[in-house]
Scaffold this motif. Structure first.
Motif, short mmCIF file in Angstrom:
data_model
loop_
_atom_site.label_atom_id
_atom_site.label_comp_id
_atom_site.label_asym_id
_atom_site.label_seq_id
_atom_site.Cartn_x
_atom_site.Cartn_y
_atom_site.Cartn_z
N MET A 125 6.67 10.33 -0.23
CA MET A 125 5.78 11.23 -0.87
C MET A 125 5.44 11.21 -2.39
SD MET A 125 3.16 12.96 0.07
CE MET A 125 3.34 12.87 1.75
N GLN A 126 6.72 11.68 -2.91
CA GLN A 126 6.77 11.87 -4.51
C GLN A 126 6.02 10.55 -5.07
OE1 GLN A 126 10.72 12.85 -5.81
NE2 GLN A 126 10.18 13.11 -7.95
N CYS A 127 6.49 9.45 -4.52
CA CYS A 127 5.84 8.42 -5.36
C CYS A 127 4.43 8.34 -5.31
CB CYS A 127 6.70 6.92 -4.59
SG CYS A 127 6.27 5.55 -5.43
N GLY A 128 3.91 8.56 -4.10
CA GLY A 128 2.70 8.39 -3.68
C GLY A 128 1.78 9.43 -4.60
N LEU A 129 2.29 10.68 -4.56
CA LEU A 129 1.49 11.47 -5.35
C LEU A 129 1.58 11.08 -6.99
CD1 LEU A 129 2.97 14.97 -4.32
CD2 LEU A 129 0.77 13.77 -3.31
N ALA A 130 2.46 10.70 -7.31
CA ALA A 130 2.80 10.02 -8.69
C ALA A 130 1.63 8.87 -8.95
CB ALA A 130 4.15 9.35 -9.04
N VAL A 131 1.57 7.95 -8.06
CA VAL A 131 0.50 6.86 -7.96
C VAL A 131 -0.84 7.42 -8.16
CG1 VAL A 131 -0.35 4.89 -6.74
CG2 VAL A 131 1.97 5.12 -6.83
N LEU A 132 -1.10 8.53 -7.44
CA LEU A 132 -2.69 8.99 -7.29
C LEU A 132 -2.86 9.76 -8.72
CD1 LEU A 132 -2.81 10.87 -3.91
CD2 LEU A 132 -4.07 9.02 -4.65
N ARG A 133 -1.75 10.01 -9.55
CA ARG A 133 -2.00 10.41 -10.89
C ARG A 133 -1.81 9.41 -12.07
NH1 ARG A 133 -1.77 16.24 -11.61
NH2 ARG A 133 -2.51 15.65 -13.81
N GLY A 134 -1.73 8.00 -11.62
CA GLY A 134 -1.91 7.09 -12.65
C GLY A 134 -0.50 6.25 -12.79
#
Length: 387
Positions: A125-134
């Motif tokens: 999840m942490q990685c996924g949220l980071a991807v959504l922010r660029g």
């Protein structure tokens, strides 16, 4: 369309996705916000749908004690030109805030209309949220990948919403997941999960993210700080002046502490408290990175920061709390909260008990404001979803 793509185009609609939340927490927050599902069935659901979406702008604060905003804009322009050209995209404009001279905006865009590839990679999840922010996908965030994953393969990337994907998964993940975009594998499966597996570096270069945003991880990190606009505004409202003695009651990870230091030009004293030892380390790291010399950090519960007995206070060397009454010119409080308003957010694991605990602690913090002088300025950053 290449053969390794699915037959149909997949475009996520905001109606189909919202924050995954416990039923009891959903019901409690609905009632707390005085939203009756029977009469207004979509209001709270729309809010949860909006929280899944990344912000329309990436907000960046400039450390003006080191470089001017104009100089940072020039440097960022070169960096983003290279970054976006690598992914065959046009560089977005870098926009100065019209009122705050230490803030710049970079527009994000999305959701993009994307095809999904046959090969799928699952990230935490942490990685996924980071991807959504660029961000790109880094090795530690990868949980599952196909057995035949090779360098250069085109893959679709999914965030594990439920947190149930075991690291090293080879079969297709059947748990709840969220599509966050496409990319090229920079490592093979063997390099990800083999006996001599990589522990760092980019695993998937996100050439086709669902939301396009600048990747600012480790970019000019000593002179810029990616920060939500309300968190920047609150320090400007506090309006600290050179020579002031300032208390930041819940300071980690240090965004507002370092901002206050810039506003007082490192001339004065900042006492930064946080009760979480792990967060204190991050606070100190950011203070060192941003070359702050005016801050004193202590791992301490701010609900006990007011001394019950008389004691001396030396602004040049304040020492650890507790402190006597009326010794600070300005006090900033950004109390612990549910963080439900943070975007993007795919899942909320809080129980009703968790949500109810925040206002209780926030009220305890408010009992400590005798620490400020009678003429002090107080900035209190409140989260509207905590009741």
């Amino acid at each position: 369309m290449s053969l390794d793509m699915c037959a149909c185009r997949a475009k996520l609609s905001r109606e189909a996705v919202s924050v995954d939340m416990k039923a009891e927490t959903y019901k409690y927050l609905c009632c707390s916000m005085k939203v009756a599902r029977a009469s207004v069935p979509t209001t709270f659901d729309e809010l949860l749908g909006d929280l899944v979406l990344p912000p329309a702008l990436t907000t960046v604060r400039v450390n003006t004690t080191k470089r001017s905003r104009e100089e940072v804009v020039i440097s960022l322009d070169h960096i983003l030109s290279s970054q976006y050209s690598q992914k065959s995209r046009s560089k977005p404009p870098i926009l100065p805030h019209p009122l705050l001279n230490d803030v710049i905006f970079i527009p994000n865009c999305g959701p993009m209309d994307l095809c999904q590839f046959e090969k799928k990679v699952v990230v935490d999840m942490q990685c996924g949220l980071a991807v959504l922010r660029g961000a790109d996908v880094f090795v530690p965030g990868v949980m599952g990948a196909p057995k035949d994953l090779c360098i250069g393969d085109k893959v679709s990337v999914y965030a594990d919403v439920e947190g149930k994907c075991r690291r090293g998964l080879t079969t297709e993940y059947c748990g709840k997941s969220y599509f966050i975009g496409n990319g090229h594998a920079e490592v093979s499966r063997l390099q990800l999960f083999g006996s001599n597996s990589a522990t760092s570096g980019i695993a998937i270069l996100m050439t086709g993210p669902l939301y396009v945003a600048p990747c600012l991880n480790s970019v000019l990190s000593d002179v810029i700080y990616v920060q939500n606009l309300p968190s920047i505004v609150v320090s400007h409202v506090l309006d600290p002046q050179p020579g002031d003695i300032v208390l930041d009651m819940c300071a980690a990870p240090g965004g507002k502490t370092t901002h206050i230091a810039a506003l007082i030009q490192n001339k004065g004293c900042i006492v930064a408290l946080d009760k979480n030892l792990r967060k204190i380390k991050k606070l100190r790291d950011n203070i060192q990175l941003q070359s702050v010399s005016s801050a004193h950090c202590f791992a301490f519960d701010a609900t006990k920061a007011l001394a019950t007995e008389e004691r001396e206070f030396n602004a040049m060397d304040p020492g650890p709390p507790p402190y006597p009454a009326e010794c600070f010119d300005r006090v900033l409080l950004d109390p612990p909260c549910s963080a439900l308003g943070q975007r993007p957010q795919l899942v909320c694991r809080l129980s009703v008990k968790d949500v109810k605990s925040y206002p209780v602690y926030q009220r305890k913090l408010l009992t400590q404001f005798n620490l400020g002088r009678l003429s002090m300025t107080l900035s209190y950053l409140h989260r509207p979803l905590d009741y």
